[in-house]
Write a protein that holds these residues in place. Structure first.
Motif, PDB file in Angstrom:
ATOM      1  N   GLU A  40       0.837  -1.199   0.000  1.00  0.00           N
ATOM      2  CA  GLU A  40       0.000   0.000   0.000  1.00  0.00           C
ATOM      3  C   GLU A  40       0.876   1.255   0.000  1.00  0.00           C
ATOM      4  O   GLU A  40       0.624   2.204  -0.743  1.00  0.00           O
ATOM      5  N   ASN A  41       1.900   1.265   0.834  1.00  0.00           N
ATOM      6  CA  ASN A  41       2.788   2.426   0.919  1.00  0.00           C
ATOM      7  C   ASN A  41       3.549   2.664  -0.379  1.00  0.00           C
ATOM      8  O   ASN A  41       3.763   3.818  -0.771  1.00  0.00           O
ATOM      9  N   LYS A  43       2.542   2.319  -3.288  1.00  0.00           N
ATOM     10  CA  LYS A  43       1.640   2.955  -4.261  1.00  0.00           C
ATOM     11  C   LYS A  43       1.465   4.442  -3.994  1.00  0.00           C
ATOM     12  O   LYS A  43       0.985   5.170  -4.862  1.00  0.00           O
ATOM     13  N   ASN A  44       1.852   4.891  -2.813  1.00  0.00           N
ATOM     14  CA  ASN A  44       1.673   6.289  -2.422  1.00  0.00           C
ATOM     15  C   ASN A  44       2.923   7.080  -2.815  1.00  0.00           C
ATOM     16  O   ASN A  44       4.009   6.832  -2.283  1.00  0.00           O
ATOM     17  N   ASP A  46       3.864   9.846  -1.935  1.00  0.00           N
ATOM     18  CA  ASP A  46       4.386  10.645  -0.830  1.00  0.00           C
ATOM     19  C   ASP A  46       5.024   9.794   0.262  1.00  0.00           C
ATOM     20  O   ASP A  46       5.289  10.275   1.361  1.00  0.00           O
ATOM     21  N   HIS A  65       7.747   9.872   4.985  1.00  0.00           N
ATOM     22  CA  HIS A  65       6.361  10.142   4.609  1.00  0.00           C
ATOM     23  C   HIS A  65       6.219  11.650   4.462  1.00  0.00           C
ATOM     24  O   HIS A  65       6.631  12.397   5.355  1.00  0.00           O
TER      25      HIS A  65
END
Length: 144
Positions: A40-41, A43-44, A46, A65
């Protein structure tokens, strides 16, 4: 300084990232939960995971982050996890990771970097101070 290569982490790097975070926290997290969070991270845009390698051997991790914070009127990068393999400490790897993360932060229009470090991690505190971080805040936790 030890010559190493740095690169952004990929899904294929899960085991290295997972192992470093377990070592950092002196725990063994549920691998399935950590994999889901990691995927999940990744894909972010930021969230940044940066790894250091000696040839193909992972030596260190630094993650950041980025958030848009109104009380700072812009983008702030918060260092979330940093770990350098015990056998590779004091070789300049942490500095190389931090220098590269600063460069990434500037490219992404981050105004400043912040880090929280447990009180017992005095070696880490010295590292952050050497890297130009100022001790300005206390962090308070409320577990739910």
């Amino acid at each position: 300084m030890k010559p190493i290569s740095l690169r952004l982490a990929t899904l294929a790097d899960f085991k290295a990232v997972y192992d470093f975070i377990n070592l950092l926290e002196n725990l063994v997290y549920d691998a399935a939960v950590q994999r889901r969070l990691y995927e999940e991270n990744l894909k972010n845009p930021d969230i940044v995971y940066l790894l250091a390698f000696d040839n193909e051997k992972p030596l260190g991790l630094l993650s950041m982050h980025i958030q848009n914070l109104m009380h700072h009127a812009g983008r702030i990068g918060e260092i979330q996890e940093m770990y350098v393999d015990e056998a590779a400490r004091s070789l300049g790897i942490g500095k190389q990771l931090m220098d590269e993360m600063r460069s990434i932060a500037k490219q992404r229009n981050v105004l400043q970097l912040e880090v929280t470090s447990r009180l017992a991690r005095t070696d880490a505190h010295r590292f952050y101070e050497r890297e130009g971080f100022a001790f300005t805040h206390k962090k308070f936790l409320y577990k739910l």
